[in-house]
Write an enzyme that holds these catalytic residues in place. Structure first.
Site, short mmCIF file in Angstrom:
data_model
loop_
_atom_site.label_atom_id
_atom_site.label_comp_id
_atom_site.label_asym_id
_atom_site.label_seq_id
_atom_site.Cartn_x
_atom_site.Cartn_y
_atom_site.Cartn_z
N ASP A 133 -31.20 46.00 8.41
CA ASP A 133 -31.32 47.23 9.19
C ASP A 133 -29.93 47.76 9.54
O ASP A 133 -29.67 48.97 9.46
CB ASP A 133 -32.11 46.96 10.47
N LYS A 144 -27.96 51.47 8.25
CA LYS A 144 -27.24 52.42 9.10
C LYS A 144 -25.82 52.64 8.60
O LYS A 144 -25.33 53.78 8.57
CB LYS A 144 -27.23 51.90 10.54
#
Length: 813
Positions: free
Chosen positions: A678, A682
């Site tokens: 995750d 980003k």
């Protein structure tokens, strides 16, 4: 004196005629000197045309339709005048016998001339005026049935005859001098000097009233219809349309020419010449003041008065290098069209004189093309002029208003509004009077264009239709904030956030009238069960309610795959879901290009830092010419919390993870946070925003946990394995502390490369002071080199993420 005209819908049923009677009686009490012009009952004129065509084709069906028409008139008489119907019924029967004889002659001859059609169509008005006058007499209101053929003299252009002013004016004045009192006059019909019946064309009853008013110098001409007045736009296409209080004659003519059906263009001319006001009123809402058309209308708060459109036109383009600087080209083109009785709706010509665009009715397009090409046959053969090109399936839209004159920015606002809705303009026309700006658009874009322009010029608050997918923690919090802050946003930003669609895995609902966000749970459960990803898209095909935004608050790959379809359908996107932006680079680039080319917004600030302005800041740096040299980031609230807590040494690393899980700071399976994917997504998005052509596999992730933890069958087994590694984490913590340094899991972008790894930092590093689950990011740029730009704050959580979504909706809106 006043002239009242009632249209077909106003006299379509016995109850409607009673309402007309009440209006007439009230008008007489206010001003005894009135005259009334009436149309045929609703649909009768069409029936009469139809029966004449059937008779000409020797189709016996015409007789049945004629019988139904006679029965309708007879039933109306019986309902209106039950005690005095017989003599009226006899006259109605006599009229239909006459009509039947005429149709029988057409049946025998198999010939239907324009003269015959005019004669037959006129029977509708004769019957209507006669029955209404008899009804008024039965109500003790003296009324004189008046056949307009005794008053109006025209030329012999059947189907659309022109009134001969002087001859008609003498007849009208003479008749009125000899026949005082209330007159019920047939609209639409007239006669030639030889006594041959003619008609004034569709809308001719309005013209009858206007002409009578002009000759008799009436104080006012009232057009009674089934709407409240002239609307700012067609309410069937623009739900926010409203009734205009006043219009100038010129404005009314422009609007009527471009499709506004309340007034017909020829109606206005006689009244305008004599300066007689025309008032549009609603038979079924007589207390409403309606629209007043006059010479000097009252001040209007908007520079434009109305928007109207012609739904179906064709555009002809005459162009060629041989046209440049050559005089008489336009004159020749227009003359040949006039000779073929082809009316030009709109004209657009390039200043170079290289091309001329002409808008005509679709049925006139091919005849116009042939006529122009024949006229320019020699030039086409010499290749000085190209063959005429035809574009079909187009609509013409006109923005009208006298106050637009010398008002700067009108055209800019118009084209900006169209660009925002991804509406392409095919042609533009504006007269030197600046009273009308006309644009030609695709027929498929007509409704969207009308709504965009209406919102830009007449809406005090801009409406943004919202489609929300996902009602979990973030979605439910967003809906709470929307309910709480809607009125404040409306007041401060003049922006109406209008929720029209809502869905989750169980239910989906689409309501054009809006979904109150405070009641979303109850309303959603009434919706469609188990909606698929295309649920909203199917509803949007029939929806033309203005600018729409799709909000994705899910983590669904299937939902993210619909983004391209939303953009292609003119819908902007705000996404908390980061899958679309961090998947294959080509997919990311497709969405960027689509949104840019369509003039839509695709916003995803919360993909990186929830409510933190990370992407917004980065874009601002790049757009103002700065260069990013390095990005350092902690972009996981979970990982931030772990190392902020672990640095105290009070608990082992495995205990800190378990505590974070119990507090809800991690996914149910903490490994989904600790694998760094995750975080990597980003960082990937930040790199792409900086212009790097990269995919997720290009980012190096230093695993935080041992491989055995990720291979464990259960979460409990993971903790068992992790305990064996606690000494290693403790050793790393103590080693860093010995050097007065701290452990942080940091993502770095530099020289086109991205990596995420466990790093030791100095105690004076910006990341050293992070608390709880705060995120932080450092931008080192050419401009911010000695003192890098730091953004820090909560990078996760329903409240800040929902607030970030709200910010994406209202920024620049």
């Amino acid at each position: 004196m006043k002239i009242l005209k009632f249209g077909g819908t106003s006299v379509g049923t016995p109850e409607n005629i009673r309402q007309v009677g009440r209006i007439i009686q009230k008008s007489i009490r206010e001003d005894p000197d009135i005259s009334v012009v009436v149309s045929a009952f609703t649909g009768v004129t069409n029936d009469l045309i139809h029966v004449s065509e059937l008779a000409c084709r020797r189709d016996r069906q015409y007789f049945k339709i004629l019988q139904r028409c006679e029965k309708r008139h007879a039933e109306t008489v019986k309902v209106l005048m039950p005690s005095s119907a017989q003599p009226v019924l006899c006259q109605v029967q006599k009229v239909f016998h006459e009509l039947q004889d005429i149709l029988h002659g057409i049946y025998l001859l198999k010939e239907l001339t324009p003269r015959s059609v005019d004669l037959i169509m006129g029977f509708g008005e004769q019957l209507s005026a006669y029955i209404i006058s008899c009804f008024l007499i039965s109500q003790e209101v003296p009324a004189i049935y008046t056949d307009a053929r005794k008053l109006l003299i025209t030329d012999d252009v059947h189907g659309h005859a022109n009134i001969l002013y002087q001859k008609s004016a003498r007849k009208i004045r003479r008749f009125y001098d000899k026949n005082p009192g209330l007159k019920i006059i047939t609209g639409f019909i007239a006669t030639t000097s030889d006594g041959i019946s003619t008609t004034l064309g569709r809308g001719g009853s309005d013209l009858t009233a206007s002409f009578l008013g002009a000759v008799l110098k009436a104080d006012e001409i009232q057009i009674w219809t089934d709407v409240d007045g002239v609307m700012s736009a067609d309410p069937g296409k623009v739900p926010d349309a409203f009734c205009l209080k006043t219009l100038s004659y010129e404005e009314a003519m422009e609007l009527s020419h471009f499709g506004a059906k309340v007034l017909h263009p020829p109606t206005i001319q006689p009244a305008m010449e004599k300066g007689i006001p025309i008032r549009i009123l609603n038979t079924f809402n007589p207390k409403f003041e309606g629209t007043l058309v006059q010479k000097d209308p009252l001040h209007h708060e908007f520079p434009a008065k109305g928007i109207t459109s012609i739904h179906h036109i064709a555009l002809l383009t005459l162009q060629g290098s041989g046209m440049v600087g050559v005089t008489g080209i336009s004159a020749r083109a227009f003359s040949i069209l006039a000779n073929h009785a082809i009316s030009v709706i709109l004209i657009s010509q390039a200043s170079s004189e290289h091309s001329i665009c002409l808008a005509v009715k679709p049925e006139d397009a091919l005849p116009a093309k042939k006529a122009i090409e024949k006229e320019f046959e020699l030039e086409i053969k010499a290749r000085f002029v190209d063959r005429v090109q035809i574009e079909k399936d187009l609509s013409a839209i006109a923005l009208v208003g006298e106050s637009m004159r010398k008002t700067p920015g009108i055209a800019g606002r118009l084209f900006h509004a169209l660009a925002e809705r991804s509406v392409n303009v095919v042609a533009i026309a504006q007269g030197s009077s600046e009273l009308n700006i006309s644009v030609v658009v695709s027929q498929a874009d007509e409704v969207r264009a009308l709504q965009a322009i209406h919102e830009a010029f007449f809406s005090k608050a801009r409406k943004l239709n919202l489609l929300l997918c996902g009602t979990g923690l973030i979605g439910s919090e967003f809906l709470r904030q929307l309910a709480e802050n809607h009125d404040n946003i409306l007041k401060s930003k003049n922006l109406d956030l209008h929720l029209i669609g809502l869905s989750n895995r169980k239910y989906g609902i689409f309501r054009t009238d809006g979904i109150p966000p405070a009641d979303w749970q109850k309303i959603l459960m009434q919706g469609h069960q188990s909606p698929d990803p295309g649920f909203f898209l199917r509803h949007l095909k029939k929806f033309h309610g203005g600018q729409t935004v799709f909000i994705d608050l899910t983590a669904s790959g299937e939902i993210s795959q619909t983004y391209e379809s939303y953009l292609r359908n003119g819908v902007s996107i705000v996404a908390a879901n980061k899958i679309a932006n961090t998947g294959d680079y080509d997919g990311y680039q497709t969405l960027q290009s689509l949104s840019r080319n369509k003039g839509l917004f695709f916003r995803y600030e919360t993909n990186v830092g929830a409510g933190l302005p990370v992407l917004r800041t980065l874009k601002s740096l790049l757009e103002t010419g700065d260069t990013v040299l390095k990005i350092e980031a902690i972009l996981s609230g979970t990982l931030s919390y772990l190392f902020n807590t672990f640095q105290s040494g009070e608990k082992t690393f495995s205990e800190v993870i378990r505590e974070a899980q119990e507090k809800g700071f991690t996914e149910p399976d903490p490994r989904n946070d600790l694998n760094g994917l995750d975080f990597a997504r980003k960082l990937l998005l930040l790199m792409r925003e900086c212009g790097e052509v990269v995919n997720l596999e290009d980012i190096r992730i230093d695993p935080l946990l041992p491989v055995a933890c990720f291979e464990a069958a259960t979460v409990d087994e993971t903790y068992t394995i992790l305990k064996d590694y606690d000494p290693q984490f403790e050793e790393a913590r103590l080693s860093a502390a010995k050097n007065k340094r701290l452990l942080r899991y940091i993502g770095t972008y530099k020289n086109g490369k991205g990596n995420i790894e466990l790093t030791e930092i100095d105690s004076n590093h910006p990341f050293a002071g992070l608390k709880g689950s705060d995120n932080a990011i450092i931008f080192t740029t050419k401009r911010y080199h000695e003192n890098p730009l730091v953004i820090q704050g909560p990078g996760a959580g329903a409240k800040v993420t929902a607030a970030g979504i709200m910010s994406e909706l209202i920024i620049d809106n």
